[in-house]
Write a protein that holds these residues in place. Structure first.
Motif, PDB file in Angstrom:
ATOM      1  N   ASP A 142     -70.739 -20.454 -52.317  1.00 44.57           N
ATOM      2  CA  ASP A 142     -70.403 -19.710 -53.522  1.00 44.57           C
ATOM      3  C   ASP A 142     -71.204 -18.415 -53.510  1.00 44.57           C
ATOM      4  OD1 ASP A 142     -69.498 -18.865 -55.984  1.00 44.57           O
ATOM      5  OD2 ASP A 142     -70.704 -20.275 -57.139  1.00 44.57           O
ATOM      6  N   GLY A 143     -70.571 -17.343 -53.041  1.00 44.25           N
ATOM      7  CA  GLY A 143     -71.271 -16.063 -52.940  1.00 44.25           C
ATOM      8  C   GLY A 143     -72.386 -16.144 -51.914  1.00 44.25           C
ATOM      9  N   ASN A 144     -73.601 -15.759 -52.324  1.00 42.75           N
ATOM     10  CA  ASN A 144     -74.721 -15.791 -51.391  1.00 42.75           C
ATOM     11  C   ASN A 144     -75.497 -17.114 -51.481  1.00 42.75           C
ATOM     12  OD1 ASN A 144     -75.979 -15.319 -53.916  1.00 42.75           O
ATOM     13  ND2 ASN A 144     -77.677 -14.280 -52.927  1.00 42.75           N
ATOM     14  N   ASP A 203     -74.586 -24.665 -50.680  1.00 44.67           N
ATOM     15  CA  ASP A 203     -75.032 -26.021 -50.964  1.00 44.67           C
ATOM     16  C   ASP A 203     -74.685 -26.886 -49.767  1.00 44.67           C
ATOM     17  OD1 ASP A 203     -75.943 -25.823 -53.791  1.00 44.67           O
ATOM     18  OD2 ASP A 203     -73.865 -25.214 -54.110  1.00 44.67           O
ATOM     19  N   VAL A 204     -75.702 -27.541 -49.199  1.00 44.52           N
ATOM     20  CA  VAL A 204     -75.511 -28.386 -48.027  1.00 44.52           C
ATOM     21  C   VAL A 204     -75.831 -29.823 -48.440  1.00 44.52           C
ATOM     22  CG1 VAL A 204     -76.188 -28.823 -45.647  1.00 44.52           C
ATOM     23  CG2 VAL A 204     -76.195 -26.477 -46.530  1.00 44.52           C
ATOM     24  N   LEU A 205     -74.859 -30.707 -48.250  1.00 43.38           N
ATOM     25  CA  LEU A 205     -75.036 -32.109 -48.601  1.00 43.38           C
ATOM     26  C   LEU A 205     -75.454 -32.864 -47.348  1.00 43.38           C
ATOM     27  CD1 LEU A 205     -71.828 -32.571 -50.781  1.00 43.38           C
ATOM     28  CD2 LEU A 205     -74.026 -31.538 -51.378  1.00 43.38           C
ATOM     29  N   ASP A 220     -69.815 -36.068 -65.023  1.00 48.69           N
ATOM     30  CA  ASP A 220     -70.289 -36.824 -66.175  1.00 48.69           C
ATOM     31  C   ASP A 220     -70.379 -35.894 -67.384  1.00 48.69           C
ATOM     32  OD1 ASP A 220     -72.494 -35.286 -65.555  1.00 48.69           O
ATOM     33  OD2 ASP A 220     -73.896 -36.955 -65.410  1.00 48.69           O
ATOM     34  N   GLY A 221     -69.947 -34.638 -67.188  1.00 44.22           N
ATOM     35  CA  GLY A 221     -69.953 -33.670 -68.271  1.00 44.22           C
ATOM     36  C   GLY A 221     -71.331 -33.177 -68.631  1.00 44.22           C
ATOM     37  N   TYR A 222     -72.322 -33.565 -67.832  1.00 42.23           N
ATOM     38  CA  TYR A 222     -73.680 -33.227 -68.222  1.00 42.23           C
ATOM     39  C   TYR A 222     -74.538 -32.769 -67.042  1.00 42.23           C
ATOM     40  CZ  TYR A 222     -78.432 -33.806 -69.994  1.00 42.23           C
ATOM     41  OH  TYR A 222     -79.731 -33.608 -70.323  1.00 42.23           O
ATOM     42  N   ASP A 223     -74.871 -33.701 -66.155  1.00 47.09           N
ATOM     43  CA  ASP A 223     -75.919 -33.370 -65.198  1.00 47.09           C
ATOM     44  C   ASP A 223     -75.527 -33.498 -63.729  1.00 47.09           C
ATOM     45  OD1 ASP A 223     -78.533 -32.423 -64.811  1.00 47.09           O
ATOM     46  OD2 ASP A 223     -79.235 -34.440 -64.345  1.00 47.09           O
ATOM     47  N   ARG A 224     -74.274 -33.593 -63.422  1.00 42.72           N
ATOM     48  CA  ARG A 224     -73.881 -33.633 -62.014  1.00 42.72           C
ATOM     49  C   ARG A 224     -73.544 -32.226 -61.546  1.00 42.72           C
ATOM     50  NH1 ARG A 224     -70.690 -39.257 -62.248  1.00 42.72           N
ATOM     51  NH2 ARG A 224     -72.523 -40.545 -61.886  1.00 42.72           N
ATOM     52  N   LEU A 225     -73.738 -32.002 -60.261  1.00 42.29           N
ATOM     53  CA  LEU A 225     -73.384 -30.726 -59.643  1.00 42.29           C
ATOM     54  C   LEU A 225     -71.953 -30.841 -59.145  1.00 42.29           C
ATOM     55  CD1 LEU A 225     -74.192 -27.921 -58.529  1.00 42.29           C
ATOM     56  CD2 LEU A 225     -74.960 -29.100 -56.460  1.00 42.29           C
ATOM     57  N   CYS A 226     -71.074 -29.985 -59.661  1.00 39.81           N
ATOM     58  CA  CYS A 226     -69.659 -30.029 -59.298  1.00 39.81           C
ATOM     59  C   CYS A 226     -69.313 -28.783 -58.486  1.00 39.81           C
ATOM     60  CB  CYS A 226     -68.793 -30.115 -60.551  1.00 39.81           C
ATOM     61  SG  CYS A 226     -69.120 -31.608 -61.516  1.00 39.81           S
ATOM     62  N   PHE A 227     -68.413 -28.961 -57.535  1.00 35.44           N
ATOM     63  CA  PHE A 227     -68.042 -27.887 -56.625  1.00 35.44           C
ATOM     64  C   PHE A 227     -66.640 -27.399 -56.945  1.00 35.44           C
ATOM     65  CE2 PHE A 227     -71.052 -30.658 -54.400  1.00 35.44           C
ATOM     66  CZ  PHE A 227     -72.073 -29.743 -54.197  1.00 35.44           C
ATOM     67  N   ASP A 228     -66.526 -26.092 -57.185  1.00 31.99           N
ATOM     68  CA  ASP A 228     -65.248 -25.483 -57.539  1.00 31.99           C
ATOM     69  C   ASP A 228     -64.277 -25.429 -56.361  1.00 31.99           C
ATOM     70  OD1 ASP A 228     -66.133 -25.071 -60.126  1.00 31.99           O
ATOM     71  OD2 ASP A 228     -66.893 -23.055 -59.699  1.00 31.99           O
ATOM     72  N   CYS A 247     -68.013 -33.905 -57.565  1.00 34.29           N
ATOM     73  CA  CYS A 247     -69.385 -33.743 -58.058  1.00 34.29           C
ATOM     74  C   CYS A 247     -70.333 -34.680 -57.311  1.00 34.29           C
ATOM     75  CB  CYS A 247     -69.459 -34.067 -59.546  1.00 34.29           C
ATOM     76  SG  CYS A 247     -68.317 -33.122 -60.570  1.00 34.29           S
ATOM     77  N   ILE A 248     -71.624 -34.341 -57.347  1.00 36.20           N
ATOM     78  CA  ILE A 248     -72.662 -35.212 -56.802  1.00 36.20           C
ATOM     79  C   ILE A 248     -73.789 -35.319 -57.825  1.00 36.20           C
ATOM     80  CG2 ILE A 248     -72.169 -34.710 -54.371  1.00 36.20           C
ATOM     81  CD1 ILE A 248     -74.704 -32.842 -54.444  1.00 36.20           C
ATOM     82  N   ASP A 249     -74.573 -36.378 -57.683  1.00 37.73           N
ATOM     83  CA  ASP A 249     -75.792 -36.472 -58.469  1.00 37.73           C
ATOM     84  C   ASP A 249     -76.770 -35.433 -57.936  1.00 37.73           C
ATOM     85  OD1 ASP A 249     -75.001 -38.605 -60.123  1.00 37.73           O
ATOM     86  OD2 ASP A 249     -75.535 -40.062 -58.562  1.00 37.73           O
TER      87      ASP A 249
END
Length: 154
Positions: free
Chosen positions: A39-41, A44-46, A98-106, A114-116
């Motif tokens: 995402d731009g500069n 995110d590496v899983l 979860d609408g709150y604290d997960r990281l979601c990828f567009d 999303c991931i935790d």
């Protein structure tokens, strides 16, 4: 009495050797790159099996940064050279938001995009600060001579 003490010592030694062997085995497993999201500069590496120590994390990045450029075209710095590469433990895989604290990828379609959030390491570059590494134990900066030192502001 002496036999019982010896038996307990042998048992304790066996358990200690087993634990030590387990940690050696964990540290020797290769890092598995599950996915890369850009995402731009910022990238995110899983990952799975990431090194435990700060030194291990930084060494691994320095050893593999050219592979990331060649294979995944990251980092993608801005014109001024700024970039961020964040490494996340993949854990239990992709999940619904979860609408709150997960990281979601567009760049992925819901619902499993999303991931935790379990950030283990990041490598950053900025024009003013140069290269820095962030871990749970602190911030490290690479000096112009290539040496890495922990930021004293921590």
């Amino acid at each position: 009495m002496k036999t019982k003490i010896k038996k307990n010592l042998y048992t304790l030694l066996l358990v200690a050797v087993g634990i030590f062997g387990y940690f050696i085995w964990l540290s020797l497993r290769p890092v598995e790159i599950v996915a890369v999201h850009q995402d731009g500069n910022s990238s995110d590496v899983l990952v799975k099996n990431f090194p435990f120590t700060d030194k291990g994390k930084m060494s691994w990045w320095l050893k593999n940064k050219n592979m990331f450029k060649d294979k995944y075209n990251i980092p993608q710095p801005e014109k001024d050279g700024n970039f961020t590469v964040i490494f996340w433990l993949f854990g239990d895989g992709y999940k619904e938001t979860d609408g709150y604290d997960r990281l979601c990828f567009d760049d992925m379609h819901p619902p499993l995009n999303c991931i935790d959030k379990n950030r283990v390491f990041s490598a950053n570059h900025s024009r003013n600060m140069g290269i820095s590494f962030n871990t749970s134990r602190g911030i490290y900066r690479m000096k112009k001579n290539g040496q890495i030192a922990k930021d004293k502001a921590e």
